[in-house]
Design an enzyme around this catalytic site. Structure first.
Site, PDB file in Angstrom:
ATOM      1  N   VAL A  76     -59.891  27.479  16.326  1.00  0.00           N
ATOM      2  CA  VAL A  76     -59.577  28.366  15.201  1.00  0.00           C
ATOM      3  C   VAL A  76     -60.820  28.923  14.512  1.00  0.00           C
ATOM      4  O   VAL A  76     -60.710  29.862  13.720  1.00  0.00           O
ATOM      5  CB  VAL A  76     -58.684  27.661  14.154  1.00  0.00           C
ATOM      6  CG1 VAL A  76     -57.347  27.260  14.744  1.00  0.00           C
ATOM      7  CG2 VAL A  76     -59.397  26.460  13.525  1.00  0.00           C
ATOM      8  N   ASN A 100     -53.088  25.454   9.429  1.00  0.00           N
ATOM      9  CA  ASN A 100     -53.134  24.017   9.139  1.00  0.00           C
ATOM     10  C   ASN A 100     -54.376  23.329   9.692  1.00  0.00           C
ATOM     11  O   ASN A 100     -54.831  22.335   9.130  1.00  0.00           O
ATOM     12  CB  ASN A 100     -51.872  23.363   9.719  1.00  0.00           C
ATOM     13  CG  ASN A 100     -52.031  21.864   9.884  1.00  0.00           C
ATOM     14  OD1 ASN A 100     -51.921  21.098   8.919  1.00  0.00           O
ATOM     15  ND2 ASN A 100     -52.322  21.423  11.105  1.00  0.00           N
ATOM     16  N   SER A 110     -55.606  21.279   0.043  1.00  0.00           N
ATOM     17  CA  SER A 110     -55.641  19.835  -0.219  1.00  0.00           C
ATOM     18  C   SER A 110     -55.776  19.625  -1.719  1.00  0.00           C
ATOM     19  O   SER A 110     -56.338  20.484  -2.419  1.00  0.00           O
ATOM     20  CB  SER A 110     -56.847  19.204   0.485  1.00  0.00           C
ATOM     21  OG  SER A 110     -57.053  17.874   0.041  1.00  0.00           O
ATOM     22  N   TYR A 166     -65.866  19.891   2.338  1.00  0.00           N
ATOM     23  CA  TYR A 166     -64.405  19.910   2.532  1.00  0.00           C
ATOM     24  C   TYR A 166     -63.720  20.398   1.256  1.00  0.00           C
ATOM     25  O   TYR A 166     -62.848  21.276   1.311  1.00  0.00           O
ATOM     26  CB  TYR A 166     -63.946  18.494   2.891  1.00  0.00           C
ATOM     27  CG  TYR A 166     -62.476  18.332   3.153  1.00  0.00           C
ATOM     28  CD1 TYR A 166     -61.916  18.713   4.370  1.00  0.00           C
ATOM     29  CD2 TYR A 166     -61.633  17.779   2.201  1.00  0.00           C
ATOM     30  CE1 TYR A 166     -60.559  18.539   4.627  1.00  0.00           C
ATOM     31  CE2 TYR A 166     -60.285  17.603   2.448  1.00  0.00           C
ATOM     32  CZ  TYR A 166     -59.742  17.985   3.660  1.00  0.00           C
ATOM     33  OH  TYR A 166     -58.402  17.813   3.901  1.00  0.00           O
ATOM     34  N   ALA A 188     -64.931  22.181  -1.233  1.00  0.00           N
ATOM     35  CA  ALA A 188     -65.227  23.593  -1.510  1.00  0.00           C
ATOM     36  C   ALA A 188     -64.444  24.506  -0.563  1.00  0.00           C
ATOM     37  O   ALA A 188     -63.925  25.548  -0.982  1.00  0.00           O
ATOM     38  CB  ALA A 188     -66.728  23.841  -1.378  1.00  0.00           C
ATOM     39  N   LYS A 243     -61.571  23.825   0.856  1.00  0.00           N
ATOM     40  CA  LYS A 243     -60.143  23.773   0.484  1.00  0.00           C
ATOM     41  C   LYS A 243     -59.879  24.576  -0.793  1.00  0.00           C
ATOM     42  O   LYS A 243     -58.853  25.233  -0.918  1.00  0.00           O
ATOM     43  CB  LYS A 243     -59.684  22.318   0.338  1.00  0.00           C
ATOM     44  CG  LYS A 243     -59.654  21.540   1.658  1.00  0.00           C
ATOM     45  CD  LYS A 243     -58.670  22.161   2.657  1.00  0.00           C
ATOM     46  CE  LYS A 243     -58.479  21.310   3.897  1.00  0.00           C
ATOM     47  NZ  LYS A 243     -57.539  21.901   4.855  1.00  0.00           N
ATOM     48  N   ILE A 274     -51.891  11.739   3.064  1.00  0.00           N
ATOM     49  CA  ILE A 274     -50.800  11.819   4.037  1.00  0.00           C
ATOM     50  C   ILE A 274     -51.169  10.955   5.245  1.00  0.00           C
ATOM     51  O   ILE A 274     -52.304  11.026   5.742  1.00  0.00           O
ATOM     52  CB  ILE A 274     -50.548  13.284   4.484  1.00  0.00           C
ATOM     53  CG1 ILE A 274     -50.427  14.215   3.256  1.00  0.00           C
ATOM     54  CG2 ILE A 274     -49.313  13.365   5.375  1.00  0.00           C
ATOM     55  CD1 ILE A 274     -49.324  13.911   2.282  1.00  0.00           C
TER      56      ILE A 274
HETATM   57  P1  NAI Z   1     -55.302  15.573  12.238  1.00  0.00           P
HETATM   58  O1  NAI Z   1     -56.729  15.259  12.511  1.00  0.00           O
HETATM   59  O2  NAI Z   1     -54.258  14.557  12.537  1.00  0.00           O
HETATM   60  O3  NAI Z   1     -54.890  16.927  12.978  1.00  0.00           O
HETATM   61  C1  NAI Z   1     -55.708  18.064  12.959  1.00  0.00           C
HETATM   62  C2  NAI Z   1     -55.460  18.884  14.212  1.00  0.00           C
HETATM   63  O4  NAI Z   1     -56.267  20.069  14.122  1.00  0.00           O
HETATM   64  C3  NAI Z   1     -55.880  18.148  15.493  1.00  0.00           C
HETATM   65  O5  NAI Z   1     -54.873  18.267  16.472  1.00  0.00           O
HETATM   66  C4  NAI Z   1     -57.158  18.854  15.911  1.00  0.00           C
HETATM   67  O6  NAI Z   1     -57.364  18.868  17.327  1.00  0.00           O
HETATM   68  C5  NAI Z   1     -56.900  20.262  15.359  1.00  0.00           C
HETATM   69  N1  NAI Z   1     -58.157  20.973  15.183  1.00  0.00           N
HETATM   70  C6  NAI Z   1     -59.302  20.518  14.601  1.00  0.00           C
HETATM   71  N2  NAI Z   1     -60.259  21.445  14.699  1.00  0.00           N
HETATM   72  C7  NAI Z   1     -59.714  22.511  15.353  1.00  0.00           C
HETATM   73  C8  NAI Z   1     -60.219  23.768  15.775  1.00  0.00           C
HETATM   74  N3  NAI Z   1     -61.483  24.126  15.548  1.00  0.00           N
HETATM   75  N4  NAI Z   1     -59.378  24.616  16.415  1.00  0.00           N
HETATM   76  C9  NAI Z   1     -58.102  24.270  16.658  1.00  0.00           C
HETATM   77  N5  NAI Z   1     -57.571  23.080  16.316  1.00  0.00           N
HETATM   78  C10 NAI Z   1     -58.380  22.207  15.652  1.00  0.00           C
HETATM   79  O7  NAI Z   1     -55.275  15.977  10.686  1.00  0.00           O
HETATM   80  P2  NAI Z   1     -54.071  16.131   9.631  1.00  0.00           P
HETATM   81  O8  NAI Z   1     -54.128  15.021   8.700  1.00  0.00           O
HETATM   82  O9  NAI Z   1     -52.802  16.443  10.315  1.00  0.00           O
HETATM   83  O10 NAI Z   1     -54.589  17.407   8.833  1.00  0.00           O
HETATM   84  C11 NAI Z   1     -54.025  18.696   8.996  1.00  0.00           C
HETATM   85  C12 NAI Z   1     -54.473  19.547   7.828  1.00  0.00           C
HETATM   86  O11 NAI Z   1     -54.031  18.955   6.608  1.00  0.00           O
HETATM   87  C13 NAI Z   1     -55.994  19.688   7.704  1.00  0.00           C
HETATM   88  O12 NAI Z   1     -56.301  21.008   7.298  1.00  0.00           O
HETATM   89  C14 NAI Z   1     -56.332  18.703   6.609  1.00  0.00           C
HETATM   90  O13 NAI Z   1     -57.511  19.045   5.942  1.00  0.00           O
HETATM   91  C15 NAI Z   1     -55.116  18.848   5.722  1.00  0.00           C
HETATM   92  N6  NAI Z   1     -54.893  17.741   4.815  1.00  0.00           N
HETATM   93  C16 NAI Z   1     -54.633  16.474   5.300  1.00  0.00           C
HETATM   94  C17 NAI Z   1     -54.428  15.433   4.412  1.00  0.00           C
HETATM   95  C18 NAI Z   1     -54.144  14.042   4.872  1.00  0.00           C
HETATM   96  O14 NAI Z   1     -54.139  13.136   4.018  1.00  0.00           O
HETATM   97  N7  NAI Z   1     -53.882  13.794   6.130  1.00  0.00           N
HETATM   98  C19 NAI Z   1     -54.483  15.648   2.952  1.00  0.00           C
HETATM   99  C20 NAI Z   1     -54.732  17.012   2.577  1.00  0.00           C
HETATM  100  C21 NAI Z   1     -54.922  18.013   3.476  1.00  0.00           C
END
Ligand code: NAI
Length: 263
Positions: free
Chosen positions: A70, A96, A148, A161, A163, A165, A194
């Site tokens: 992305v 996402n 976030s 992160y 900044a 978000k 989460i």
């Molecule tokens: P995760 O690490 O389980 O999943 C993230 C996914 O994004 C992975 O499948 C990864 O391969 C993919 N990804 C990473 N870099 C990429 C790139 N350059 N191109 C394409 N795909 C890419 O993380 P999670 O927890 O599901 O997080 C999803 C979103 O939610 C993120 O933006 C995170 O910052 C946000 N978030 C998560 C929180 C949490 O507590 N888990 C809290 C607040 C926000």
């Protein structure tokens, strides 16, 4: 997987979800597919997104896996072109995909900063710009960006992160105002803690991961971390016809952990 038996809310809709190979993105893409949508789940990790699609194979809609980084402009354009070539246009975009990097300013190198910003924020600009003509020509479209609570209240251990978000929240508001006259709605969600692999990795960096996890749960007014389903429900709501007058705002999904800051 059959989804609920109520009429599917997104039948016939075309949805793009980035970061669909894991965690929140997988849950969101699966939820849209269960509600009848044709979902293009995008991830840089081919094996992961193919597993997500396979796991959703019983859904009422479709989960079509695509591979793209992305943060890479050419790969973003190519993935959106592929969706448009296979569909009559995009209805919903969920930005996402994201990474966290727990480094204080003293340890935060320029390459770290750029990687966090390119993956978390530039990607939102790139995908929004790529789908915009499809939305504008049909005078309809919804974008939900995953920000976030760290973009709202900050945290010393992850300044890049936080900044990035915060940037997502503001970018969403600007696009909402721009897109309103063209029938385009743009909102962001602000999840708290989460329970996903991103959190597992953060806990694993602590000396005692189980203790670190329990310390987070102990802070939660609702007594638990959030689930992927908690976030998916909010994102589907914002993308749905139930939210047609909601645009340019943030929905916090954090079990009240940031509701007060002083006590
Ligand atoms: P995760 O690490 O389980 O999943 C993230 C996914 O994004 C992975 O499948 C990864 O391969 C993919 N990804 C990473 N870099 C990429 C790139 N350059 N191109 C394409 N795909 C890419 O993380 P999670 O927890 O599901 O997080 C999803 C979103 O939610 C993120 O933006 C995170 O910052 C946000 N978030 C998560 C929180 C949490 O507590 N888990 C809290 C607040 C926000």
């Amino acid at each position: 997987m059959t989804g609920s038996q109520s009429p599917p809310r997104f039948a016939g809709k075309v949805v793009i979800v980035t970061g669909a190979g894991s965690g929140i993105g997988q849950g969101v893409a699966t939820a849209f597919a269960c509600e009848g949508a044709a979902v293009y789940g995008i991830d840089v990790d081919r094996a992961a997104v193919e597993r997500s699609a396979q796991a959703a194979s019983g859904a009422r809609g479709q989960f079509i896996p695509l591979v793209a980084d992305v943060s890479n402009p050419e790969q973003v354009s190519a993935s959106v072109a592929q969706v448009l070539a296979q569909s009559r246009g995009v209805d919903v975009l969920v930005n996402n995909a994201g990474i966290n990097m727990g480094r204080r300013i003293a340890q935060l190198e320029l390459t770290d900063w750029n990687r966090v910003f390119d993956t978390n924020l530039r990607s939102v600009y790139l995908y929004s710009k790529a789908v915009w003509p499809s939305f504008a020509s049909r005078r309809s479209g919804a974008i939900v960006n995953v920000a976030s609570v760290m973009g709202q209240v900050g945290g010393v251990t992850a300044p890049a992160y936080c900044a990035a978000k915060a940037g997502i929240i503001m970018l969403s508001r600007c696009l909402a105002k721009d897109g309103g006259p063209q029938g385009i709605r743009v909102n962001s969600v602000c999840p708290g803690y989460i329970d996903t692999p991103i959190m597992d990795r953060a806990f694993e960096e602590a000396p005692d991961p189980a203790k670190a996890r329990q310390a987070v749960i102990d802070k939660m007014p609702l007594g638990r971390m959030g689930s992927v389903q908690d976030v998916a429900a909010a994102i589907l709501f914002l993308a749905s016809a139930d939210a047609l007058y909601i645009s340019g705002t943030e929905l916090t999904i954090d079990g009240a952990v940031t509701a007060t800051q002083i006590d």
